[in-house]
Design a protein around this motif. Structure first.
Motif, PDB file in Angstrom:
ATOM      1  N   PRO A  80      43.591  27.750 -15.443  1.00 12.64           N
ATOM      2  CA  PRO A  80      44.427  27.915 -14.257  1.00 12.64           C
ATOM      3  C   PRO A  80      45.814  27.304 -14.469  1.00 12.64           C
ATOM      4  N   ALA A  81      46.860  28.116 -14.276  1.00 18.27           N
ATOM      5  CA  ALA A  81      48.217  27.621 -14.493  1.00 18.27           C
ATOM      6  C   ALA A  81      49.211  28.503 -13.743  1.00 18.27           C
ATOM      7  N   PHE A  82      50.381  27.945 -13.471  1.00 19.36           N
ATOM      8  CA  PHE A  82      51.463  28.692 -12.830  1.00 19.36           C
ATOM      9  C   PHE A  82      52.778  28.302 -13.469  1.00 19.36           C
ATOM     10  N   GLU A  83      53.664  29.299 -13.622  1.00 19.37           N
ATOM     11  CA  GLU A  83      55.023  29.039 -14.070  1.00 19.37           C
ATOM     12  C   GLU A  83      55.954  30.010 -13.363  1.00 19.37           C
ATOM     13  N   GLY A  84      56.996  29.474 -12.722  1.00 19.48           N
ATOM     14  CA  GLY A  84      57.919  30.337 -12.007  1.00 19.48           C
ATOM     15  C   GLY A  84      59.100  29.572 -11.463  1.00 19.48           C
TER      16      GLY A  84
END
Length: 238
Positions: A80-84
């Motif tokens: 699980p990861a987010f980049e933005g």
């Protein structure tokens, strides 16, 4: 400066991950889509099984508090990861292009007021979800779909590239409890929801309207899921 830093982090994180839905170009076709009891389960299945998505979110409303106006990024399911990045309004001042990364259970925000990348503010401190967990099958976005009540199928619409895609539309009420599974501080008991699903069953568009922030006016957020089955290596900033 501590107050200013807190407002920047809280406004961007709380707004950024308040909702997840989508929008499509429209056309006219009187044929209604499949029943939501089937379409919603199928759309949830695709979200639950994807490796990752690319999405964007925007609103033209001003709720009268610090809020998110636009954001875009990539969410991966495993790990699980987010980049933005995010745009918003903080104490009446526009803030644009703020990088955000969430990986390994830790959130990082890059802003001058924070001295660059910082993990000082975490979701539990700011009444915000961990964006890396928005694809969680039990508590993420897909659970909002199947918890939506009083859903009616509307007309199908044409859209997408060269207007060649067909989208089925559905309207209903997303429950406050399901929204609070993503954003604990959401105050509305129900949120007006419009979903658009493509002819393969993928959720491509949703519009949610309600009281997302304490002591605020209603806001309508539109989110586009622009790509499914995304793979990306996301790591903590150095």
């Amino acid at each position: 400066m501590t107050i200013g830093r807190t407002r920047v982090a809280a406004a961007l994180l709380t707004g950024l991950f308040a909702v997840t839905g989508l929008a499509a170009c429209s056309g006219d076709d009187p044929k209604a889509g499949a029943d939501w009891s089937d379409a919603g389960v199928k759309a949830k299945k695709f979200l639950d099984e994807t490796s990752g998505i690319e999405l964007s979110i925007s609103t033209g409303d001003d709720p009268g508090v610090d809020y998110l106006s636009a954001a875009s990024g990539t969410i991966t399911a495993e790990p699980p990861a987010f980049e933005g990045s995010a745009n918003g309004n903080v104490s009446g001042i526009p803030v644009t292009g703020v990088p955000v990364i969430s990986v390994g259970g830790t959130m990082y925000i890059n802003h001058a007021l924070l001295g660059g990348w910082s993990d000082r503010f975490q979701p539990e401190d700011l009444c915000a979800p961990d964006p890396a967990l928005l694809l969680d099958p039990d508590s993420g976005v897909s659970s909002v779909l199947t918890s939506t009540e009083d859903v009616s199928a509307g007309k199908t619409e044409r859209g997408g590239k060269d207007n060649k895609e067909t989208f089925s539309t559905y309207t209903g009420k997303a429950t406050g409890d399901s929204i609070r599974g993503i954003l604990p501080c959401a105050e509305g008991d129900a949120f007006d929801a419009t979903y658009r699903v493509d002819d393969k069953g993928y959720l491509r568009s949703a519009r949610l309207t309600g009281v997302f922030f304490p002591d605020s006016d209603e806001v309508t957020y539109t989110i586009d899921v622009t790509k499914y089955d995304v793979t990306k290596d996301i790591s903590a900033p150095e």
